[in-house]
Design a protein around this motif. Structure first.
Motif, PDB file in Angstrom:
ATOM      1  N   CYS A 338      10.151  -3.765   7.684  1.00  0.00           N
ATOM      2  CA  CYS A 338       9.004  -4.375   6.998  1.00  0.00           C
ATOM      3  C   CYS A 338       8.151  -3.318   6.321  1.00  0.00           C
ATOM      4  CB  CYS A 338       8.155  -5.161   7.992  1.00  0.00           C
ATOM      5  SG  CYS A 338       8.898  -6.688   8.603  1.00  0.00           S
ATOM      6  N   GLY A 339       7.920  -2.196   6.999  1.00  0.00           N
ATOM      7  CA  GLY A 339       7.093  -1.142   6.433  1.00  0.00           C
ATOM      8  C   GLY A 339       7.730  -0.519   5.200  1.00  0.00           C
ATOM      9  N   THR A 340       9.044  -0.341   5.218  1.00  0.00           N
ATOM     10  CA  THR A 340       9.732   0.227   4.057  1.00  0.00           C
ATOM     11  C   THR A 340       9.558  -0.664   2.837  1.00  0.00           C
ATOM     12  OG1 THR A 340      11.374   1.269   5.496  1.00  0.00           O
ATOM     13  CG2 THR A 340      11.949   1.021   3.182  1.00  0.00           C
ATOM     14  N   LEU A 341       9.748  -1.951   3.022  1.00  0.00           N
ATOM     15  CA  LEU A 341       9.586  -2.893   1.913  1.00  0.00           C
ATOM     16  C   LEU A 341       8.131  -2.930   1.440  1.00  0.00           C
ATOM     17  CD1 LEU A 341      11.805  -5.754   3.356  1.00  0.00           C
ATOM     18  CD2 LEU A 341      12.355  -4.303   1.399  1.00  0.00           C
ATOM     19  N   PHE A 342       7.206  -2.951   2.390  1.00  0.00           N
ATOM     20  CA  PHE A 342       5.793  -2.992   2.040  1.00  0.00           C
ATOM     21  C   PHE A 342       5.359  -1.730   1.296  1.00  0.00           C
ATOM     22  CE2 PHE A 342       1.409  -1.814   3.169  1.00  0.00           C
ATOM     23  CZ  PHE A 342       0.732  -2.879   2.613  1.00  0.00           C
ATOM     24  N   GLY A 343       5.801  -0.554   1.761  1.00  0.00           N
ATOM     25  CA  GLY A 343       5.425   0.700   1.115  1.00  0.00           C
ATOM     26  C   GLY A 343       5.904   0.762  -0.319  1.00  0.00           C
ATOM     27  N   TYR A 344       7.129   0.309  -0.568  1.00  0.00           N
ATOM     28  CA  TYR A 344       7.646   0.297  -1.931  1.00  0.00           C
ATOM     29  C   TYR A 344       6.851  -0.662  -2.802  1.00  0.00           C
ATOM     30  CZ  TYR A 344      10.741  -0.275  -5.892  1.00  0.00           C
ATOM     31  OH  TYR A 344      11.235  -0.326  -7.167  1.00  0.00           O
ATOM     32  N   LEU A 345       6.620  -1.872  -2.292  1.00  0.00           N
ATOM     33  CA  LEU A 345       5.916  -2.884  -3.073  1.00  0.00           C
ATOM     34  C   LEU A 345       4.473  -2.474  -3.343  1.00  0.00           C
ATOM     35  CD1 LEU A 345       6.017  -5.669  -4.373  1.00  0.00           C
ATOM     36  CD2 LEU A 345       5.376  -6.648  -2.158  1.00  0.00           C
ATOM     37  N   GLN A 346       3.791  -1.929  -2.339  1.00  0.00           N
ATOM     38  CA  GLN A 346       2.403  -1.516  -2.509  1.00  0.00           C
ATOM     39  C   GLN A 346       2.267  -0.476  -3.603  1.00  0.00           C
ATOM     40  OE1 GLN A 346       0.662   1.014   0.522  1.00  0.00           O
ATOM     41  NE2 GLN A 346      -1.224  -0.175   0.483  1.00  0.00           N
TER      42      GLN A 346
END
Length: 434
Positions: A338-346
């Protein structure tokens, strides 16, 4: 390689950015200590998940009420000045809270008071912190500076929670509800207060360059200044759509993360340490996502809108899986994803928004974003706290993940989210469409 070289060059040539980044590092690290300590403190003092939800809501509501005012003050005066005052207020509040915890004089009603004060001060630090980077670095250096600032936040998410969990566990003697149990919590607040003191010092060394167009052209009233920011967002349909969509996702995700995760960590029998590991896993993933964004800044699932939808769909599915975990490593693995996806999107969404908005409107527009999120977040935390009285944390995570997926499908089929394009494919806000 290009990103690393550019960052080194920026740090070498720009003294102001070195001070800004240094202050951000210590402040972000301290924030993670309070992120772990506050919910653990409420659970130790009251043992009531509803009280935890209400405390978090008490901190979130004033943020929502005052964040628009904070954005207007940033645009009318100085992002540095507003941030300096807000950080100083947070420092005093956290030192006071730490003193009461360590002295054994803290009562539940006092936590509500401090949560209210921290919420008010944060309402001014959020828009000023978001608007200060374009006022410190040149426009050509903005993407590198943004990635560095976001990298600091993600690194703090990875390192800070684990250190906080260890500190709380190390200085607690295990006596439930006793002074020994809260000693580590008090030290965590003390550390956060010290981090704000260092951040204030860094801000006092920061020299802001005067730039044309940074201030409103006329001395309108504060209400008019705020209204201009709201109208700016409403007129830009792309911004408005993405903000409403993001708020709906936040309602489903923020409450379970803030309220159910510490409860779930307690059920895994490792207490604050487990909570720190879970939050740290999310932070590690966020760092990875930010690195990927820097290495592949143009990678999209079609465009920005479709990328947002795809990533949120996957996060919703992972949330549903998070509700079924029965071991710490499983939760850490899911949160890493979840954090990997969130970091990219953010990273890509933050750059898109910052580049789209005119510089003299940036403080107000960022405050509108935060306002929408902060109206939703306290509702989500309060609802989550109430639901946890009758449902298990895993059930709440599974339900929230399902709701995220439903929102993504509705946005894909019934809104303009799939058409949200990069700026290279459409005129910036305020310019006529072809």
């Amino acid at each position: 390689m290009t990103q690393s070289t550019s960052l080194r060059a920026l740090l070498a040539k720009d003294r102001n950015f070195r001070w800004l980044l240094g202050g951000a590092i210590v402040s972000a690290m301290g924030d993670q200590f309070s992120l772990i300590a506050l919910p653990w403190l409420v659970l130790q003092v009251s043992g009531d998940t509803l009280a935890l939800g209400v405390v978090l809501a008490t901190m979130s509501i004033p943020r929502a009420l005052f964040v628009l005012l904070g954005g207007a003050l940033v645009d009318r005066h100085s992002a540095r000045r507003v941030l300096l005052i807000a950080q100083g207020a947070n420092m005093l509040l956290l030192f006071g809270l730490a003193g009461l915890v360590l002295s054994g004089m803290l009562q539940l009603w006092m936590i509500y008071v401090f949560a209210l004060g921290i919420g008010v001060s944060t309402a001014f630090s959020i828009p000023s912190g978001s608007a200060i980077v374009p006022q410190v670095v040149a426009a050509a250096d903005l993407p590198v500076a943004n990635r560095a600032m976001m990298g600091v936040m993600q690194l703090s998410l990875f390192v800070g929670p684990s250190l906080a969990g260890v500190l709380i566990a190390l200085f607690s003697d295990g006596a439930s509800g006793g002074a020994g149990q809260t000693r580590g919590i008090g030290l965590a607040f003390l550390f956060d207060g010290a981090s704000f003191a260092l951040s204030v010092l860094a801000l006092t060394r920061l020299a802001m360059a005067a730039r044309s167009g940074d201030r409103p052209p006329q001395r309108a009233s504060m209400i008019q200044t705020i209204a201009e920011g709201v109208r700016y967002v409403v007129r830009d349909g792309k911004l408005a759509t993405s903000f409403v969509y993001g708020s709906a996702i936040a309602f489903c995700a923020s409450g379970p993360i803030q309220v159910a995760m510490p409860v779930l960590a307690g059920q895994l029998t490792q207490g604050a340490s487990a909570f720190g590991i879970l939050v740290g896993a999310f932070g590690a993933g966020s760092i990875l996502g930010t690195i990927v964004s820097g290495a592949r800044p143009d990678f999209r699932a079609g465009n920005v809108g479709r990328t947002m939808l795809l990533i949120d769909f996957i996060i919703g599915a992972l949330f549903m899986g998070f509700g079924q975990i029965n071991a710490l490593w499983q939760g850490a693995a899911i949160l890493l994803g979840c954090g990997t996806l969130f970091g990219y999107l953010q990273s890509i969404v933050y750059n898109w928004t910052q580049q789209r908005v005119q510089p003299q409107m940036l403080g107000r527009v960022m405050s509108v974003i935060m306002f929408m999120m902060m109206v939703i977040t306290p509702l989500s935390t309060a609802v989550s706290g109430a639901l946890l009285r009758s449902v298990a944390p895993g059930t709440l995570f599974a339900a929230s993940g399902a709701l995220v997926i439903v929102i993504v499908l509705v946005a894909m089929l019934a809104t303009s989210m799939p058409t949200l394009s990069d700026l290279s494919a459409e005129p910036p806000a305020g310019e006529p469409q072809a």
